[in-house]
Design an enzyme around this catalytic site. Structure first.
Site, mmCIF file in Angstrom:
data_model
loop_
_atom_site.group_PDB
_atom_site.id
_atom_site.type_symbol
_atom_site.label_atom_id
_atom_site.label_comp_id
_atom_site.label_asym_id
_atom_site.label_seq_id
_atom_site.Cartn_x
_atom_site.Cartn_y
_atom_site.Cartn_z
ATOM 1 C CD GLU A 60 -2.965 1.187 2.221
ATOM 2 O OE1 GLU A 60 -3.886 2.002 2.097
ATOM 3 O OE2 GLU A 60 -2.972 0.295 3.083
ATOM 4 C CB CYS A 250 -7.392 3.038 3.876
ATOM 5 S SG CYS A 250 -7.821 2.216 5.424
ATOM 6 C CG ASN A 382 -9.281 -2.358 2.265
ATOM 7 O OD1 ASN A 382 -8.519 -3.285 2.452
ATOM 8 N ND2 ASN A 382 -9.260 -1.262 3.023
ATOM 9 C CD GLU A 383 -9.248 -2.392 6.926
ATOM 10 O OE1 GLU A 383 -9.492 -1.236 7.316
ATOM 11 O OE2 GLU A 383 -8.196 -2.989 7.170
#
Length: 830
Positions: A60, A250, A382-383
């Protein structure tokens, strides 16, 4: 990785106390007596198959991991695209010092529609770039390739120089711009080594417009133009990763979901979109990074696929699901936008796998790779904290992908935590919808990893497989690595469920860190693997192909009741507390405070917030402050009832009531109205790390007074809200310091006995391989052993593997595993 879990690096003394003090520490001044264990191996048995792709890496762009990191470009803000949308302190000239008339412009004279800004240099004007962090680093005798795009009315000589405070670092170069935008190139050979170089572009007597000012080391990874920083890429390659997950967590699905629109410009805070990142670098957009800086997309999807291929890893891209995660709980309800993103994902698969004659396969071929990259797995989202909204969109992505590409595994996720209401609902939806693979993320304390080795033992063998895409134990000490290693033995034992796993984050630039811990650290000239890196490398390069069934004895449990003082806190909220009362199990009063006499019984532990007695209550009035803990009572208290009246006055969340408080890093708190007032839960803090013990969807109303009660009995806690039982838990898991797993290398027939001993005492162990196993007497041994507080740094590497031989292997043999160690015994002939 959710932003609320901010840099939770552990204090060395606290971690040492956890791994040495609470796990069978010797008496002061005494040598630790060895602890006796047994390991029984079913040498002829066969357990789960371990796929070659099981362990991988997660990249990331966080901690300046791309620009200024693994992407080898040495010029910061090379296209003058920095803006306040990226970071409040940014301007288009950030990273540059200018002399004379030098103006950044955004008009029709730009290089192209996506590269909006350029620098207009007047006659004699100059612009100097200091690179990232401390300067531009060059090495004596190495060559550095310079380029820029320029235009001018007539011939416009430009002088290019590279220097530091001691003078020139190489012979100055000259290029002459003329007419329309064109690319001009030169090269420097460094006369000496420097870490503080600065690159200057100076105009002669004719004004010129310049853009995309670039300086690259020629010696990149694999010698590729627009390539990667060699030492960092090689450290990743040395892990022998089975997959590469990219481009992040994120940053993938946060921000708006607007696409590029040449008519109206493009919104900088949009989600990461792969089509922005391919083609000639001068035509790629830049974008605001979720982590507070700018990302140039010079390292784009083509480069990610190429890097995965170079290191022999399966590429695993993640695309936005149009439901934001990482604390931003929004879902986009625009069917046309959803349709476009789904088509973008189909185009991505074609870019990766399509023939060179297809539309997107042709673009890949134009970039230099006519053969397909061989994409097999793709993550959507994602999340996400909104599991129902996410699943509705995920199913549309999956249906479209499976209709055209049934061989692609589409990966879902379970939110940002290892448990709780979001996790439970997400997993229910994943099971109900027959999802193939679920991406789990969690960052917990070392103790949690020691306690939860058996997490996946009870997972449904016929249900969705697990991709453990992000995990770490919140520190870069060897003690952290030991706890992670103990946990990894459970991952391998359950390799039929856990198909993929990656520590996160991968990279961190010294001085440019948004998140700790990290696997590989670097500055402008050096890079070093953390203790966690050495541990991951040991497991990743000696995985084996199949689990061999084995059992080990455990460590005698040593635990007492939950003990500690009580506390009050807030998080981004103003709240009032009153009528605090603590009574022992026998009814005796330990604390009673209605604040009529002030707040003299309370100690402000963190220094944050603004506490004062107002209108007969204890009020924290700063609704921007986070973790404003105040405490009262005795750290030796146990078996007590805590009652308090709590009122939210204003702010984003609710209130926090703590018990079992040892200090600011070791406590339990009942977080009512947490997570942006979307849920409530109990969080256990151990040595600065924390994990959720239980959670539900309770929200807190502003202005309403709640009766909060916690009953602590032994290791059990019951919680009551307004007289009704809200929940209960028992914290009695053993933080087992002795863990093992055995695997087989099918190519050689070797057994690999992997033993983690995360305690102060050596582990004196009897190993039984079983009758008829007939092993060779000599085993290859690889050991990682160090003080649990040891950390690898740029200047010291106390955590590194040591190799040796052991000549006592037999069907039954004894081996003493050192204190604070991980040992791999490679046994032949068994």
């Amino acid at each position: 990785m959710p932003p609320r879990r901010r840099r939770l690096g552990l204090a060395l003394s606290a971690l040492s106390a956890l791994l040495a003090g609470t796990l069978l520490a010797p008496a002061p001044g005494a040598a630790a007596e060895p602890t006796d264990y047994t390991i029984d191996v079913e040498t002829a048995g066969s357990g789960a198959t371990i796929d070659d792709s099981m362990y991988g890496v997660f990249f990331e762009d966080i901690n300046q991991a791309a620009d200024g990191g693994i992407y080898a470009e040495l010029v910061q803000n090379r296209s003058f695209e920095y803006e306040a949308a990226d970071n409040p302190g940014y301007t288009p000239k950030t990273g540059w010092d200018t002399g004379g008339t030098a103006e950044v412009r955004d008009d029709d004279g730009r290089l192209n529609a996506r590269n909006r800004h350029y620098l207009a240099l007047g006659a004699g004007a100059s612009a100097t770039n200091g690179g990232f962090r401390t300067g531009i680093a060059v090495e004596e005798g190495k060559t550095y390739d310079f380029s820029l795009w320029a235009r001018a009315d007539g011939d416009a000589p430009l002088e290019i120089s590279l220097a530091d405070g001691d003078g020139a670092l190489g012979a100055a170069q000259k290029v002459t711009a003329s007419g329309k935008w064109a690319k001009y190139e030169a090269a420097f050979t460094a006369d000496r080594t420097s870490a503080t170089g600065r690159l200057t572009v100076k105009a002669g007597g004719t004004p010129a417009a310049v853009d995309m000012v670039s300086l690259f080391p020629r010696d990149t990874y694999k010698g590729r133009a627009n390539g990667l920083r060699k030492d960092l890429a090689e450290k990743v390659e040395a892990l022998d990763p089975g997959f590469l997950r990219f481009p992040g967590g994120c940053l993938v699905n946060t921000g708006s979901h607007q696409g590029y629109d040449e008519g109206s410009g493009w919104e900088r805070k949009r989600s990461y979109q792969w089509k922005d990142t391919i083609g000639p670098v001068e035509t790629r957009a830049t974008n605001a990074n979720f982590w507070g800086y700018n990302q140039s997309y010079g390292l784009g999807y083509y480069e990610y696929f190429q890097f995965a291929e170079d290191i022999g890893a399966m590429p695993l891209p993640v695309v936005p699901a149009l439901v934001t995660g990482c604390g931003q709980n929004k879902a986009t309800d625009d069917p046309e936008l959803l349709k476009r993103h789904i088509q973008d994902t189909l185009d991505l698969i074609e870019f990766a796998n399509g023939p060179a004659t297809s539309e997107w396969g042709a673009k890949r071929a134009e970039m230099g790779h006519p053969e397909p990259f061989g994409l097999t797995h793709l993550g959507v989202g994602n999340e996400e904290n909104l599991p129902d909204e996410f699943m509705a969109r995920f199913k549309e992505f999956r249906a479209a992908i499976e209709a055209k590409h049934p061989d692609i595994t589409v990966v879902s996720n379970s939110g940002p935590d290892d448990s709780g209401t979001v996790f439970d609902r997400a997993w229910q939806l994943n099971r109900d919808n027959d999802v193939a693979m679920v991406d789990e993320h969690y960052y917990n304390s070392p103790r949690w990893f020691l306690e939860n080795n058996n997490r996946y033992d009870s997972y449904d063998r016929n249900g969705p497989k697990v991709f453990l895409g992000e995990y770490a134990s919140q520190g870069n000490t060897f003690g952290n690595a030991l706890a992670e290693a103990a946990y990894m033995t459970g991952l391998e034992r359950n390799a039929d469920v856990v198909k993929l796993a990656s520590y996160a984050p991968l990279l961190a630039g010294e001085g440019t860190v948004q998140w700790e811990p990290d696997m590989i650290w670097f500055d402008n000239t050096r890079s070093w693997g953390s203790a966690n890196y050495e541990m991951q490398k040991l497991f990743m390069t000696s995985t084996g192909d199949q689990v061999v069934p084995s059992k080990a004895s455990g460590t005698p449990a040593t635990s007492g009741p939950i003990t500690g003082a009580v506390g009050l806190s807030t998080w981004a909220t103003s709240a009032a507390y009153d009528d605090v009362r603590v009574t022992g199990a026998d009814g005796g009063e330990l604390l009673a405070d209605d604040f009529a006499a002030g707040d003299g019984k309370w100690t402000q532990a963190t220094g944050a917030g603004s506490w004062a007695v107002q209108d007969g209550a204890y009020v924290q009035s700063d609704e921007a402050a986070e973790n404003t803990l105040v405490t009262a009572g005795d750290t030796g208290w146990h078996d007590y009832d805590l009652k308090v009246k709590a009122t939210k006055k204003s702010g984003k969340e609710g209130f926090l009531v703590a018990f079992g408080v040892k200090d600011t890093g070791n406590l339990y708190w009942w977080n009512l109205g947490g997570w942006g007032n979307t849920a409530s839960g109990v969080e256990r803090h151990v040595s600065g790390g924390k994990e959720t013990m239980l959670q539900d969807a309770t929200k807190i109303e502003t202005g309403r007074t709640y009766d909060v009660e916690a009953k602590v009995r032994g290791r059990s806690v019951a919680l009551y809200l307004d007289g009704e039982k809200w929940g209960e838990f028992t914290d009695d898991k053993q933080a087992e310091p002795f863990r093992q797993v055995v695997t087989r290398d099918k190519a050689t027939g070797d057994l690999i006995v992997k033993v983690v001993n995360a305690q102060e005492s050596a582990a004196r162990t009897k190993v039984a391989l079983g009758a008829g196993s007939s092993p060779e007497a000599t085993a290859e041994v690889t050991t990682l052993a160090a003080d649990p507080a040891a950390e690898n740094t740029a200047d010291a590497r106390p955590v590194k593997p040591e190799t040796s031989e052991f000549d006592g292997v037999a069907e039954n043999f004894a081996y003493t595993f050192p204190a604070h160690s991980v040992t791999f015994l490679r046994i032949k002939g068994a």
